[in-house]
Motif scaffolding. Sequence first.
Motif, PDB file in Angstrom:
ATOM      1  N   ALA A 403       0.654  -1.179   0.002  1.00 51.62           N
ATOM      2  CA  ALA A 403      -0.040   0.104  -0.019  1.00 51.62           C
ATOM      3  C   ALA A 403       0.885   1.312   0.000  1.00 51.62           C
ATOM      4  CB  ALA A 403      -0.928  -0.058   1.177  1.00 51.62           C
ATOM      5  N   GLU A 404       1.972   1.190   0.620  1.00 44.24           N
ATOM      6  CA  GLU A 404       2.916   2.180   0.678  1.00 44.24           C
ATOM      7  C   GLU A 404       4.345   1.717   0.223  1.00 44.24           C
ATOM      8  OE1 GLU A 404       5.116   5.218   3.806  1.00 44.24           O
ATOM      9  OE2 GLU A 404       3.223   4.330   4.613  1.00 44.24           O
ATOM     10  N   PRO A 405       4.960   2.023  -0.992  1.00 40.53           N
ATOM     11  CA  PRO A 405       5.932   1.498  -1.217  1.00 40.53           C
ATOM     12  C   PRO A 405       7.219   1.473  -0.368  1.00 40.53           C
ATOM     13  CG  PRO A 405       4.953   2.750  -3.062  1.00 40.53           C
ATOM     14  CD  PRO A 405       4.230   3.139  -1.932  1.00 40.53           C
ATOM     15  N   GLY A 406       7.750   0.452  -0.173  1.00 41.99           N
ATOM     16  CA  GLY A 406       8.965   0.439   0.888  1.00 41.99           C
ATOM     17  C   GLY A 406       8.539  -0.039   2.129  1.00 41.99           C
ATOM     18  N   ALA A 407       7.513   0.138   2.511  1.00 48.98           N
ATOM     19  CA  ALA A 407       6.983  -0.276   3.853  1.00 48.98           C
ATOM     20  C   ALA A 407       7.161  -1.799   4.150  1.00 48.98           C
ATOM     21  CB  ALA A 407       5.475   0.391   4.070  1.00 48.98           C
ATOM     22  N   CYS A 408       6.948  -2.549   3.228  1.00 49.72           N
ATOM     23  CA  CYS A 408       7.116  -3.972   3.553  1.00 49.72           C
ATOM     24  C   CYS A 408       7.465  -4.829   2.638  1.00 49.72           C
ATOM     25  CB  CYS A 408       5.807  -4.427   4.209  1.00 49.72           C
ATOM     26  SG  CYS A 408       5.801  -6.258   4.687  1.00 49.72           S
ATOM     27  N   PRO A 409       8.900  -4.774   1.944  1.00 41.14           N
ATOM     28  CA  PRO A 409       9.243  -5.428   0.695  1.00 41.14           C
ATOM     29  C   PRO A 409       8.913  -6.908   0.571  1.00 41.14           C
ATOM     30  CG  PRO A 409      10.919  -3.861   1.734  1.00 41.14           C
ATOM     31  CD  PRO A 409       9.996  -3.969   2.735  1.00 41.14           C
ATOM     32  N   ALA A 410       8.980  -7.583   1.740  1.00 47.24           N
ATOM     33  CA  ALA A 410       8.575  -8.988   1.803  1.00 47.24           C
ATOM     34  C   ALA A 410       7.279  -9.582   1.235  1.00 47.24           C
ATOM     35  CB  ALA A 410       8.612  -9.400   3.307  1.00 47.24           C
ATOM     36  N   LEU A 411       6.486  -8.345   0.971  1.00 41.44           N
ATOM     37  CA  LEU A 411       5.213  -8.975   0.418  1.00 41.44           C
ATOM     38  C   LEU A 411       5.258  -9.515  -1.001  1.00 41.44           C
ATOM     39  CD1 LEU A 411       2.590  -5.989   1.623  1.00 41.44           C
ATOM     40  CD2 LEU A 411       2.608  -8.313   2.321  1.00 41.44           C
ATOM     41  N   SER A 412       6.422  -8.987  -1.672  1.00 39.26           N
ATOM     42  CA  SER A 412       6.503  -9.480  -2.831  1.00 39.26           C
ATOM     43  C   SER A 412       6.821 -10.980  -3.004  1.00 39.26           C
ATOM     44  CB  SER A 412       7.779  -8.834  -3.892  1.00 39.26           C
ATOM     45  OG  SER A 412       9.121  -9.032  -3.065  1.00 39.26           O
ATOM     46  N   ARG A 413       7.242 -11.631  -1.827  1.00 38.76           N
ATOM     47  CA  ARG A 413       7.503 -13.068  -1.823  1.00 38.76           C
ATOM     48  C   ARG A 413       6.172 -13.842  -1.188  1.00 38.76           C
ATOM     49  NH1 ARG A 413      13.157 -14.194  -1.321  1.00 38.76           N
ATOM     50  NH2 ARG A 413      14.439 -12.149  -1.403  1.00 38.76           N
ATOM     51  N   ILE A 414       5.139 -13.115  -1.165  1.00 35.92           N
ATOM     52  CA  ILE A 414       3.868 -13.647  -0.677  1.00 35.92           C
ATOM     53  C   ILE A 414       3.161 -13.871  -1.581  1.00 35.92           C
ATOM     54  CG2 ILE A 414       2.251 -13.869   1.150  1.00 35.92           C
ATOM     55  CD1 ILE A 414       4.154 -12.183   3.082  1.00 35.92           C
ATOM     56  N   HIS A 415       2.395 -14.837  -2.023  1.00 31.96           N
ATOM     57  CA  HIS A 415       1.476 -15.130  -3.297  1.00 31.96           C
ATOM     58  C   HIS A 415       0.401 -15.588  -2.988  1.00 31.96           C
ATOM     59  CE1 HIS A 415       5.269 -14.808  -6.090  1.00 31.96           C
ATOM     60  NE2 HIS A 415       5.912 -15.180  -4.670  1.00 31.96           N
ATOM     61  N   CYS A 416      -0.577 -14.693  -3.381  1.00 31.33           N
ATOM     62  CA  CYS A 416      -2.171 -14.886  -2.966  1.00 31.33           C
ATOM     63  C   CYS A 416      -2.742 -15.824  -4.125  1.00 31.33           C
ATOM     64  CB  CYS A 416      -2.628 -13.742  -3.026  1.00 31.33           C
ATOM     65  SG  CYS A 416      -4.578 -13.741  -2.500  1.00 31.33           S
ATOM     66  N   PHE A 417      -2.606 -16.969  -3.865  1.00 30.69           N
ATOM     67  CA  PHE A 417      -3.166 -18.067  -4.825  1.00 30.69           C
ATOM     68  C   PHE A 417      -4.440 -18.519  -4.373  1.00 30.69           C
ATOM     69  CE2 PHE A 417      -2.788 -22.068  -7.434  1.00 30.69           C
ATOM     70  CZ  PHE A 417      -3.068 -21.572  -8.362  1.00 30.69           C
ATOM     71  N   ASN A 418      -5.414 -17.798  -4.146  1.00 30.39           N
ATOM     72  CA  ASN A 418      -6.902 -18.381  -3.471  1.00 30.39           C
ATOM     73  C   ASN A 418      -7.796 -17.416  -4.143  1.00 30.39           C
ATOM     74  OD1 ASN A 418      -6.613 -15.926  -2.166  1.00 30.39           O
ATOM     75  ND2 ASN A 418      -5.709 -17.147  -0.245  1.00 30.39           N
ATOM     76  N   PHE A 419      -8.856 -17.856  -3.668  1.00 30.93           N
ATOM     77  CA  PHE A 419     -10.032 -16.897  -4.495  1.00 30.93           C
ATOM     78  C   PHE A 419     -10.174 -15.651  -4.536  1.00 30.93           C
ATOM     79  CE2 PHE A 419     -14.587 -15.851  -5.032  1.00 30.93           C
ATOM     80  CZ  PHE A 419     -14.822 -16.620  -6.245  1.00 30.93           C
ATOM     81  N   PRO A 420      -9.832 -14.619  -3.412  1.00 29.80           N
ATOM     82  CA  PRO A 420      -9.699 -13.437  -3.742  1.00 29.80           C
ATOM     83  C   PRO A 420      -8.826 -12.777  -4.708  1.00 29.80           C
ATOM     84  CG  PRO A 420      -9.714 -14.087  -1.261  1.00 29.80           C
ATOM     85  CD  PRO A 420      -9.333 -15.159  -2.023  1.00 29.80           C
ATOM     86  N   ALA A 421      -8.028 -13.675  -5.410  1.00 35.48           N
ATOM     87  CA  ALA A 421      -7.217 -13.032  -6.288  1.00 35.48           C
ATOM     88  C   ALA A 421      -8.050 -13.111  -7.728  1.00 35.48           C
ATOM     89  CB  ALA A 421      -5.823 -14.248  -6.623  1.00 35.48           C
ATOM     90  N   THR A 422      -9.289 -13.194  -7.549  1.00 32.20           N
ATOM     91  CA  THR A 422     -10.204 -13.100  -8.897  1.00 32.20           C
ATOM     92  C   THR A 422      -9.936 -11.841  -9.592  1.00 32.20           C
ATOM     93  OG1 THR A 422     -11.372 -14.873  -8.122  1.00 32.20           O
ATOM     94  CG2 THR A 422     -12.277 -13.686  -9.949  1.00 32.20           C
ATOM     95  N   LEU A 423     -10.127 -10.661  -9.032  1.00 31.30           N
ATOM     96  CA  LEU A 423     -10.280  -9.575  -9.535  1.00 31.30           C
ATOM     97  C   LEU A 423      -8.900  -8.991 -10.267  1.00 31.30           C
ATOM     98  CD1 LEU A 423     -11.583  -6.879 -10.268  1.00 31.30           C
ATOM     99  CD2 LEU A 423     -11.255  -6.065  -7.807  1.00 31.30           C
ATOM    100  N   SER A 424      -7.764  -9.502  -9.842  1.00 35.11           N
ATOM    101  CA  SER A 424      -6.456  -9.038 -10.336  1.00 35.11           C
ATOM    102  C   SER A 424      -6.383 -10.252 -11.572  1.00 35.11           C
ATOM    103  CB  SER A 424      -5.389  -9.075  -9.606  1.00 35.11           C
ATOM    104  OG  SER A 424      -5.388  -8.041  -8.376  1.00 35.11           O
ATOM    105  N   HIS A 425      -6.648 -11.690 -11.493  1.00 35.50           N
ATOM    106  CA  HIS A 425      -6.122 -12.105 -12.330  1.00 35.50           C
ATOM    107  C   HIS A 425      -7.265 -13.297 -13.037  1.00 35.50           C
ATOM    108  CE1 HIS A 425      -1.701 -12.428 -11.881  1.00 35.50           C
ATOM    109  NE2 HIS A 425      -2.115 -11.918 -10.776  1.00 35.50           N
ATOM    110  N   GLY A 426      -8.563 -12.947 -12.684  1.00 33.42           N
ATOM    111  CA  GLY A 426      -9.663 -13.769 -13.422  1.00 33.42           C
ATOM    112  C   GLY A 426      -9.629 -15.224 -12.565  1.00 33.42           C
TER     113      GLY A 426
END
Length: 493
Positions: A403-426
């Motif tokens: 939400a704020e760049p640089g606040a939590c770089p580790a988020l790039s290593r956590i992958h949301c492969f569940n139903f709430p990903a639908t809006l971003s990926h279908g």
Amino acid sequence: MSDLSSFPNGLDALAARLRQDLAWLELPAKSWVPPRDVDGQRVVDVVIIGGGMAGLVASGMLKRLGVANHVVLDKAPAGREGPWVTFARMRTLRSPKQLTGPAMGLPALTFRAYYEALHGREAWVALDRAPRETWMDYLVWYRRVLDLPVRNGVTADAILPRADGMLDIVCRQAGRTETMIARHLVLATGRDGLGGPFVPPIADDIERTFWAHTADAIDFAALRGKRIGVVGAGASAMDNAATALEAGAGRLDLFVRRTDLPRINKFTGIGSQGVVHGFAGLPDDWKWRFLNYAMREQTPPPRPSVLRVSAFPQAHLHLESPIAGLEQDGDHVVVTTPKGRYPVDFLIFGTGFKIELTNRPELAAVAPYIRLWRNRFPVPAGMGNGELEASPDLGDAFEFLEAEPGACPALSRIHCFNFPATLSHGKLTGDIPAISEGADRLARGIVRALFVADRERHFADLQAFDTPELLGDEWADDETETLSERPSERIPT
């Protein structure tokens, strides 16, 4: 066309065919990720939380691409992962039997191959849809035949970013706690992966013994002879209503706020590889437009599910009946709608799931930094949608964004492969039709990230590699001869 009469009989023969197919394709790829140790502990390249269908196919894809050092964690006992034999209460899957689902493009790994190997061709032709218990048996076989690294009975209690950019995964098993160090984490946690069951606040003042959500464990035998109310018109609401009736419910009232049951599954009408691979490329406003429209139209419950309920004379359908009030009255609850008051002994909410990060204690350390669509997308006028607004805004490999760049770089290593990903990926992460395509996108993104992160090591390996292709004796150098000593060379005329 191949001779289908030669298709293998029996699971042993099918497993042998699968091994041969994989060997011909040179799969799985050789392991290539350089090992890492921190303070004497081996780092796990990828931890997958969730051993249901999505977690298994994610594991299969990572293994296929040579990421051997990964593990799948599931809190359930082996054979009870996911919803199929727990809170799913339909008789059969809602998806057509021929969908290849998690097969990753391998014919011998399809549900059809599994079913025909067990029961034969004629049984497959006669089958309408897959019984949910049979689908669970198929996933158990899938896990075994691919030799996937699943650990059961393990709960992930906390996901903690580390100063070195990796993640501590605090796990609990049989009363013991351990901390894994992971480079990447995949949340293959299904419908409620970023929240939990949704129950309207109107139930807050009613004792918990009087109601349940369709995702709860329900003692249907105890409902025999009782008056049961069900809220909702979706597939889960119908399946739970049918299960209560089949268990001997004395009366069942189904409360629906709409003027009629939804009848058309809109997304089925445009299902194609274009949707599967093209949805993620849509501009944001078009993603929103597609999903907001489909959600407002709603997905109808399957016709067999509705007929399963309507076959009982003690089942009563109440349209245009939103719940206006709930009142606990001694040993029962009174449901009030615009059409009347209905006493029920037990109420079942088929009201779906919500995205609410604060409901997931394991995400407490990272949830405040996750960017949601509401954080950066101006909702179009007249298209407000709480579920879409709360959806995570994801990167190309389903990774969380800050939400704020640089606040939590580790988020790039956590992958949301569940139903709430639908809006971003279908619809690539929660349903059978395109789960393999979703897992392929996920795994390739993780592979890219791992290789880029280890580029110095790979470059050093490039420089150090010294196995010769040529030995030096293949062809002698003739430059020691002078030009005058060479025989004249003439071009033939």
